[in-house]
Design a protein around this motif. Sequence first.
Motif, mmCIF file in Angstrom:
data_model
loop_
_atom_site.group_PDB
_atom_site.id
_atom_site.type_symbol
_atom_site.label_atom_id
_atom_site.label_comp_id
_atom_site.label_asym_id
_atom_site.label_seq_id
_atom_site.Cartn_x
_atom_site.Cartn_y
_atom_site.Cartn_z
ATOM 1 N N ILE A 131 -7.214 52.941 104.345
ATOM 2 C CA ILE A 131 -8.293 52.842 105.332
ATOM 3 C C ILE A 131 -8.656 51.374 105.525
ATOM 4 C CG2 ILE A 131 -10.664 53.508 105.875
ATOM 5 C CD1 ILE A 131 -10.124 55.894 103.837
ATOM 6 N N ASP A 132 -8.682 50.945 106.768
ATOM 7 C CA ASP A 132 -9.025 49.559 107.091
ATOM 8 C C ASP A 132 -10.486 49.497 107.521
ATOM 9 O OD1 ASP A 132 -9.268 46.967 107.988
ATOM 10 O OD2 ASP A 132 -7.350 46.942 109.038
ATOM 11 N N ARG A 133 -11.333 48.972 106.648
ATOM 12 C CA ARG A 133 -12.766 48.896 106.954
ATOM 13 C C ARG A 133 -13.059 48.088 108.218
ATOM 14 N NH1 ARG A 133 -16.632 50.346 103.254
ATOM 15 N NH2 ARG A 133 -15.934 50.964 101.157
ATOM 16 N N LYS A 134 -12.228 47.110 108.517
ATOM 17 C CA LYS A 134 -12.470 46.251 109.674
ATOM 18 C C LYS A 134 -12.299 47.001 110.993
ATOM 19 C CE LYS A 134 -10.910 42.088 107.220
ATOM 20 N NZ LYS A 134 -9.855 41.048 107.148
ATOM 21 N N LYS A 135 -11.525 48.074 110.970
ATOM 22 C CA LYS A 135 -11.262 48.840 112.191
ATOM 23 C C LYS A 135 -12.073 50.131 112.266
ATOM 24 C CE LYS A 135 -6.474 47.175 112.540
ATOM 25 N NZ LYS A 135 -5.039 47.589 112.584
ATOM 26 N N ALA A 136 -12.664 50.526 111.149
ATOM 27 C CA ALA A 136 -13.366 51.816 111.092
ATOM 28 C C ALA A 136 -14.755 51.732 111.701
ATOM 29 C CB ALA A 136 -13.469 52.285 109.640
ATOM 30 N N THR A 147 -18.809 52.307 112.202
ATOM 31 C CA THR A 147 -19.916 52.150 111.254
ATOM 32 C C THR A 147 -20.335 53.480 110.639
ATOM 33 O OG1 THR A 147 -20.706 50.246 112.502
ATOM 34 C CG2 THR A 147 -22.257 51.269 110.974
ATOM 35 N N ASP A 148 -20.424 54.521 111.451
ATOM 36 C CA ASP A 148 -20.850 55.829 110.959
ATOM 37 C C ASP A 148 -19.911 56.323 109.862
ATOM 38 O OD1 ASP A 148 -22.647 58.050 111.083
ATOM 39 O OD2 ASP A 148 -21.090 59.203 112.094
ATOM 40 N N PHE A 149 -18.622 56.104 110.052
ATOM 41 C CA PHE A 149 -17.636 56.512 109.049
ATOM 42 C C PHE A 149 -17.813 55.725 107.759
ATOM 43 C CE2 PHE A 149 -13.546 55.474 107.059
ATOM 44 C CZ PHE A 149 -13.119 56.739 106.685
ATOM 45 N N LEU A 150 -17.994 54.426 107.892
ATOM 46 C CA LEU A 150 -18.110 53.563 106.713
ATOM 47 C C LEU A 150 -19.383 53.817 105.927
ATOM 48 C CD1 LEU A 150 -16.868 50.177 108.212
ATOM 49 C CD2 LEU A 150 -15.606 51.723 106.700
ATOM 50 N N GLU A 151 -20.471 54.100 106.637
ATOM 51 C CA GLU A 151 -21.761 54.255 105.966
ATOM 52 C C GLU A 151 -22.011 55.665 105.455
ATOM 53 O OE1 GLU A 151 -24.732 52.887 108.657
ATOM 54 O OE2 GLU A 151 -24.181 50.765 108.438
ATOM 55 N N LYS A 152 -21.394 56.668 106.095
ATOM 56 C CA LYS A 152 -21.709 58.048 105.732
ATOM 57 C C LYS A 152 -20.500 58.813 105.193
ATOM 58 C CE LYS A 152 -23.021 60.866 109.069
ATOM 59 N NZ LYS A 152 -23.901 61.590 110.040
ATOM 60 N N GLY A 159 -10.887 44.272 102.501
ATOM 61 C CA GLY A 159 -11.548 45.431 103.110
ATOM 62 C C GLY A 159 -10.675 46.643 103.336
ATOM 63 N N LYS A 160 -9.600 46.787 102.575
ATOM 64 C CA LYS A 160 -8.768 47.973 102.691
ATOM 65 C C LYS A 160 -8.974 48.874 101.476
ATOM 66 C CE LYS A 160 -5.026 46.581 105.789
ATOM 67 N NZ LYS A 160 -3.546 46.469 105.936
ATOM 68 N N VAL A 161 -9.151 50.170 101.758
ATOM 69 C CA VAL A 161 -9.347 51.165 100.708
ATOM 70 C C VAL A 161 -8.060 51.974 100.568
ATOM 71 C CG1 VAL A 161 -10.690 53.163 99.959
ATOM 72 C CG2 VAL A 161 -11.809 51.306 101.221
ATOM 73 N N TYR A 162 -7.592 52.111 99.337
ATOM 74 C CA TYR A 162 -6.363 52.859 99.048
ATOM 75 C C TYR A 162 -6.717 54.084 98.208
ATOM 76 C CZ TYR A 162 -3.921 48.600 100.546
ATOM 77 O OH TYR A 162 -3.468 47.518 101.264
ATOM 78 N N ILE A 163 -6.376 55.267 98.727
ATOM 79 C CA ILE A 163 -6.602 56.513 97.999
ATOM 80 C C ILE A 163 -5.243 57.119 97.687
ATOM 81 C CG2 ILE A 163 -7.708 58.777 98.030
ATOM 82 C CD1 ILE A 163 -9.640 57.727 100.138
ATOM 83 N N VAL A 164 -4.891 57.145 96.408
ATOM 84 C CA VAL A 164 -3.586 57.646 95.966
ATOM 85 C C VAL A 164 -3.731 59.119 95.585
ATOM 86 C CG1 VAL A 164 -1.663 57.328 94.370
ATOM 87 C CG2 VAL A 164 -3.029 55.346 95.104
ATOM 88 N N MET A 165 -2.947 59.969 96.246
ATOM 89 C CA MET A 165 -3.124 61.409 96.105
ATOM 90 C C MET A 165 -1.803 62.120 95.868
ATOM 91 S SD MET A 165 -5.605 61.940 99.407
ATOM 92 C CE MET A 165 -4.394 61.130 100.447
#
Length: 358
Positions: free
Chosen positions: A43-48, A50-55, A84-90
């Motif tokens: 997930i790239d926080r710079k492109k996401a 605000t509602d997604f990032l905050e909630k 600002g990139k989030v990595y979720i390994v699943m």
Amino acid sequence: MDDAAVLKRRGYIMGINLGEGSYAKVKSAYSERLKFNVAVKIIDRKKAPTDFLEKFLPREIEILAMLNHRSIVKTYEIFETSDGKVYIVMELGVQGDLLEFIKTRGALQEDDARKKFHQLSSAIKYCHDMDIVHRDLKCENLLLDKDFNIKLSDFGFSKRCLRDDSGRLMLSKTFCGSAAYAAPEVLQGIPYQPKVYDIWSLGVILYIMVCGSMPYDDSNIKKMLRIQKEHRVNFPRSKHLTGECKDLIYRMLQPDVNRRLHIDEILSHCWVQPKARGLSSAAINKEGESSRTPEPGSDKKSATKLEPQEEARPETNPEEEVLQMQVSRQSEATVVASEQPSRETEEGAPLQSSETHT
């Protein structure tokens, strides 16, 4: 650093692209530590937004860290880089998702559907018992492992239910999910009970499993909503579904939220519990399927096709079976005559991917 370099430093060898959106993508990767392939949501926080990032993102991360169930995709690691990139390994669904599986192979036999649906329902019970709701249940979010077992994924719209001072669950107001799987109260913008919303989506999923098609055509939301509110559920005649299976679907696709089944009632339903099926079958046949009446306009073809292209078309028959049943909370196995029958039809709505709305 690019994604491959970031993942390499964490012990992952990046593979192919599994999916991509405006601000997130999913890659396959080989874990040198686990010694098998995984999926990595980036997930790239710079492109996401605000509602997604905050909630939504904080909720998803919090909930993923809590979950541990055999029918829910495992989360192995979550980390974030300084840019600002989030990595979720699943866990990776190596056999793809349920929608593609059904589009390729057609509707499931009831025994296979029962197994998969029980796995999914068990996962939902686990979540609901923790006051966690998914709010985006759909076939695309049901992954299949190497043995074709269900793995519930994508908790991007999930949340922990809040309770008021008296301990009752509070209503939600945010529309989440896809219209084809959304309950009528959600489509109408009415504050809704999120656990009850999940149940409606389960009903849509089971219908798709056994019919290979959508129960409602979402190309016209207003018309779809009217049909839902009339508690009309049309089953393809060609599928020859058992009365118990149709009963369960009908009770989950109940527009009255006070009468829609709870997850415990689903798991104890006679169709989900094979040992009890013979007892209820006679009652259903006696009260419901013995009645055969033609529906006005029943020979009218639906404008859209529901079943896989390669399947032979069923012969047109103007007579339709009328399955009459009523949701009764007094007894989980009780089936009596209903004020709104479901119908057997030749066609339904096309099986297709659903767009996600917020």
